[in-house]
Write a protein that holds these residues in place. Structure first.
Motif, PDB file in Angstrom:
ATOM      1  N   MET A  60      -0.511  -0.717   6.222  1.00 56.79           N
ATOM      2  CA  MET A  60      -2.016  -0.064   6.385  1.00 56.79           C
ATOM      3  C   MET A  60      -3.243  -0.885   6.021  1.00 56.79           C
ATOM      4  O   MET A  60      -4.107  -0.424   6.252  1.00 56.79           O
ATOM      5  CB  MET A  60      -1.769   1.409   5.827  1.00 56.79           C
ATOM      6  CG  MET A  60      -0.793   2.180   6.248  1.00 56.79           C
ATOM      7  SD  MET A  60      -0.927   3.978   5.680  1.00 56.79           S
ATOM      8  CE  MET A  60      -2.480   4.452   6.582  1.00 56.79           C
ATOM      9  N   VAL A  61      -2.765  -1.886   5.121  1.00 53.11           N
ATOM     10  CA  VAL A  61      -3.789  -2.732   4.784  1.00 53.11           C
ATOM     11  C   VAL A  61      -3.906  -4.391   5.408  1.00 53.11           C
ATOM     12  O   VAL A  61      -2.791  -4.972   4.675  1.00 53.11           O
ATOM     13  CB  VAL A  61      -4.066  -2.808   3.056  1.00 53.11           C
ATOM     14  CG1 VAL A  61      -5.113  -3.641   2.870  1.00 53.11           C
ATOM     15  CG2 VAL A  61      -4.350  -1.434   2.649  1.00 53.11           C
ATOM     16  N   SER A  62      -4.767  -4.628   6.335  1.00 62.23           N
ATOM     17  CA  SER A  62      -4.322  -5.880   6.855  1.00 62.23           C
ATOM     18  C   SER A  62      -5.149  -6.922   6.102  1.00 62.23           C
ATOM     19  O   SER A  62      -5.048  -8.076   6.384  1.00 62.23           O
ATOM     20  CB  SER A  62      -4.594  -5.865   8.400  1.00 62.23           C
ATOM     21  OG  SER A  62      -5.802  -5.416   8.480  1.00 62.23           O
ATOM     22  N   GLU A  63      -6.387  -6.551   6.016  1.00 58.33           N
ATOM     23  CA  GLU A  63      -7.574  -7.372   5.170  1.00 58.33           C
ATOM     24  C   GLU A  63      -8.252  -6.745   4.137  1.00 58.33           C
ATOM     25  O   GLU A  63      -8.330  -5.288   4.399  1.00 58.33           O
ATOM     26  CB  GLU A  63      -8.427  -8.198   6.398  1.00 58.33           C
ATOM     27  CG  GLU A  63      -9.088  -7.156   7.225  1.00 58.33           C
ATOM     28  CD  GLU A  63      -9.846  -7.930   8.344  1.00 58.33           C
ATOM     29  OE1 GLU A  63     -10.827  -8.551   8.040  1.00 58.33           O
ATOM     30  OE2 GLU A  63      -9.594  -7.626   9.322  1.00 58.33           O
ATOM     31  N   ILE A  64      -9.025  -7.311   3.213  1.00 56.66           N
ATOM     32  CA  ILE A  64      -9.622  -6.804   2.181  1.00 56.66           C
ATOM     33  C   ILE A  64     -11.201  -7.503   2.210  1.00 56.66           C
ATOM     34  O   ILE A  64     -11.123  -8.465   2.689  1.00 56.66           O
ATOM     35  CB  ILE A  64      -9.195  -7.069   0.963  1.00 56.66           C
ATOM     36  CG1 ILE A  64      -8.632  -8.318   0.577  1.00 56.66           C
ATOM     37  CG2 ILE A  64      -7.942  -5.987   1.030  1.00 56.66           C
ATOM     38  CD1 ILE A  64      -7.954  -8.255  -0.643  1.00 56.66           C
ATOM     39  N   PRO A  65     -12.070  -7.071   1.505  1.00 53.10           N
ATOM     40  CA  PRO A  65     -13.241  -7.759   1.542  1.00 53.10           C
ATOM     41  C   PRO A  65     -13.136  -9.309   1.011  1.00 53.10           C
ATOM     42  O   PRO A  65     -12.542  -9.318   0.187  1.00 53.10           O
ATOM     43  CB  PRO A  65     -14.174  -6.966   0.375  1.00 53.10           C
ATOM     44  CG  PRO A  65     -13.637  -5.583   0.743  1.00 53.10           C
ATOM     45  CD  PRO A  65     -12.133  -5.715   0.817  1.00 53.10           C
ATOM     46  N   GLU A  66     -14.079  -9.754   1.368  1.00 53.53           N
ATOM     47  CA  GLU A  66     -13.854 -11.390   1.013  1.00 53.53           C
ATOM     48  C   GLU A  66     -14.145 -11.557  -0.376  1.00 53.53           C
ATOM     49  O   GLU A  66     -13.253 -12.427  -1.139  1.00 53.53           O
ATOM     50  CB  GLU A  66     -15.083 -12.251   1.526  1.00 53.53           C
ATOM     51  CG  GLU A  66     -14.974 -13.765   1.561  1.00 53.53           C
ATOM     52  CD  GLU A  66     -16.020 -14.745   2.322  1.00 53.53           C
ATOM     53  OE1 GLU A  66     -15.806 -16.043   2.047  1.00 53.53           O
ATOM     54  OE2 GLU A  66     -16.780 -14.000   2.971  1.00 53.53           O
ATOM     55  N   ARG A  75       1.020 -11.837   2.903  1.00 52.99           N
ATOM     56  CA  ARG A  75       0.787 -11.159   4.194  1.00 52.99           C
ATOM     57  C   ARG A  75      -0.631 -10.546   4.543  1.00 52.99           C
ATOM     58  O   ARG A  75      -1.215  -9.724   3.748  1.00 52.99           O
ATOM     59  CB  ARG A  75       1.772  -9.950   4.362  1.00 52.99           C
ATOM     60  CG  ARG A  75       1.422  -9.366   5.982  1.00 52.99           C
ATOM     61  CD  ARG A  75       2.268  -7.979   5.738  1.00 52.99           C
ATOM     62  NE  ARG A  75       1.756  -7.228   7.064  1.00 52.99           N
ATOM     63  CZ  ARG A  75       0.866  -6.608   7.283  1.00 52.99           C
ATOM     64  NH1 ARG A  75      -0.117  -6.345   6.520  1.00 52.99           N
ATOM     65  NH2 ARG A  75       0.486  -5.900   8.540  1.00 52.99           N
ATOM     66  N   TYR A  76      -1.313 -11.535   5.267  1.00 56.46           N
ATOM     67  CA  TYR A  76      -2.969 -11.253   5.290  1.00 56.46           C
ATOM     68  C   TYR A  76      -3.293 -11.746   6.716  1.00 56.46           C
ATOM     69  O   TYR A  76      -2.884 -12.944   7.134  1.00 56.46           O
ATOM     70  CB  TYR A  76      -3.436 -12.049   4.291  1.00 56.46           C
ATOM     71  CG  TYR A  76      -4.904 -12.039   4.076  1.00 56.46           C
ATOM     72  CD1 TYR A  76      -5.609 -10.740   3.591  1.00 56.46           C
ATOM     73  CD2 TYR A  76      -5.876 -12.746   4.417  1.00 56.46           C
ATOM     74  CE1 TYR A  76      -6.887 -10.584   3.451  1.00 56.46           C
ATOM     75  CE2 TYR A  76      -7.211 -12.612   4.688  1.00 56.46           C
ATOM     76  CZ  TYR A  76      -7.764 -11.293   3.867  1.00 56.46           C
ATOM     77  OH  TYR A  76      -8.935 -11.095   3.894  1.00 56.46           O
ATOM     78  N   THR A  77      -3.941 -10.825   7.510  1.00 56.54           N
ATOM     79  CA  THR A  77      -4.141 -11.216   8.977  1.00 56.54           C
ATOM     80  C   THR A  77      -5.780 -11.578   8.963  1.00 56.54           C
ATOM     81  O   THR A  77      -6.403 -11.437   9.910  1.00 56.54           O
ATOM     82  CB  THR A  77      -3.991  -9.852   9.677  1.00 56.54           C
ATOM     83  OG1 THR A  77      -4.550  -8.629   9.226  1.00 56.54           O
ATOM     84  CG2 THR A  77      -2.667  -9.830   9.945  1.00 56.54           C
ATOM     85  N   GLY A  78      -6.719 -11.171   7.706  1.00 59.54           N
ATOM     86  CA  GLY A  78      -8.057 -11.307   7.696  1.00 59.54           C
ATOM     87  C   GLY A  78      -8.454 -12.945   7.766  1.00 59.54           C
ATOM     88  O   GLY A  78      -7.551 -13.780   8.095  1.00 59.54           O
ATOM     89  N   LYS A  79      -9.696 -13.121   7.636  1.00 61.86           N
ATOM     90  CA  LYS A  79     -10.265 -14.589   7.526  1.00 61.86           C
ATOM     91  C   LYS A  79      -9.625 -15.198   6.192  1.00 61.86           C
ATOM     92  O   LYS A  79     -10.018 -14.408   5.130  1.00 61.86           O
ATOM     93  CB  LYS A  79     -11.697 -14.474   7.630  1.00 61.86           C
ATOM     94  CG  LYS A  79     -12.426 -16.011   7.599  1.00 61.86           C
ATOM     95  CD  LYS A  79     -13.862 -15.730   7.686  1.00 61.86           C
ATOM     96  CE  LYS A  79     -14.671 -17.352   7.552  1.00 61.86           C
ATOM     97  NZ  LYS A  79     -15.954 -17.198   7.711  1.00 61.86           N
TER      98      LYS A  79
END
Length: 228
Positions: free
Chosen positions: A24-30, A50-54
């Motif tokens: 449910m959490v794919s990315e978080i604030p930079e 496991r991280y799908t963000g930048k």
């Protein structure tokens, strides 16, 4: 899987750390991601995240990002998710309660995702990696059983086969009619009671309104007769 096997083999005696915040959490604030990356860079283990963000700009050499991880296969020295030992970062719902329960049993460390710093994360990671006394105790309690889980599963599979499907173990729900299974009769009863209460309430309101109208009519007639 070959890629992951190669990483695990190269990790050496320190092992690996698997970091996952769930599906449910794919990315978080930079800003938070950079704090986490800075902390992960302070441990000697190879980190699989496991991280799908930048990708954070300060990504350490020991940290690799993946869109998907075979978590059960990669379970190593520390596992930041729903396993032990854990660094817990609850977000919503019952996660905070579950995290506090695990922490009270010595099975993990809870961090506030909004207030944590890289130092907090680093200390928590080192705590779960190097202080395994409580985790080992809990593991011994869990594994201390008369029959290993696999042998127990095999026994019940063979039990069902020996007894031709073991109909006596069949859930009673399979014998219910579809109306009963989906609780249509209960819903209909409750709906009927609700409609009956609504009907009675409306009738009472109409009766009171009529009474008020009749009284006001009588009062106006009396006042007219007195004025005449």
């Amino acid at each position: 899987m070959q890629e992951f096997e190669a990483i695990v083999n190269k990790s050496g005696e320190h092992g690996i750390v698997v970091f996952s915040l769930g599906s449910m959490v794919s990315e978080i604030p930079e800003k938070n991601a950079m704090e986490i990356v800075e902390a992960l860079g302070t441990i000697p283990q190879m980190v699989l995240w496991r991280y799908t963000g930048k990708a954070p700009p300060n990504l350490a050499e020991n940290t690799k990002l993946f869109k998907w991880l075979p978590q059960n296969d990669l379970l190593g020295m520390a596992f930041i998710t729903h396993a032990v030992p854990m660094v817990l970062m609850p977000f919503f719902g019952d996660q905070m309660d579950n995290a506090k329960r695990m922490e009270s049993r010595g099975a993990g460390v809870v961090l506030n995702i909004l207030e944590m710093t890289s130092k907090d994360i680093s200390v928590a990671l080192k705590t779960v990696i190097y202080n395994k006394k409580n985790i080992q105790h809990l593991s011994d309690l869990h594994l201390d059983r008369p029959i290993p889980p696999l042998d127990l599963a095999v026994h019940w599979v063979e039990f069902v086969m020996r007894h031709k499907g073991a109909p006596h173990l069949r859930p009673a729900a399979h014998d219910l009619k579809w109306i009963q299974y989906h609780s249509i009769d209960v819903i209909a009863f409750l709906l009927g009671v609700g409609l009956l209460e609504l009907f009675i309430s409306l009738k009472c309101c109409l009766y009171c309104c009529r009474k008020c109208c009749c009284r006001s009519g009588r009062m106006s007639k009396k006042s007219k007769s007195k004025s005449q």
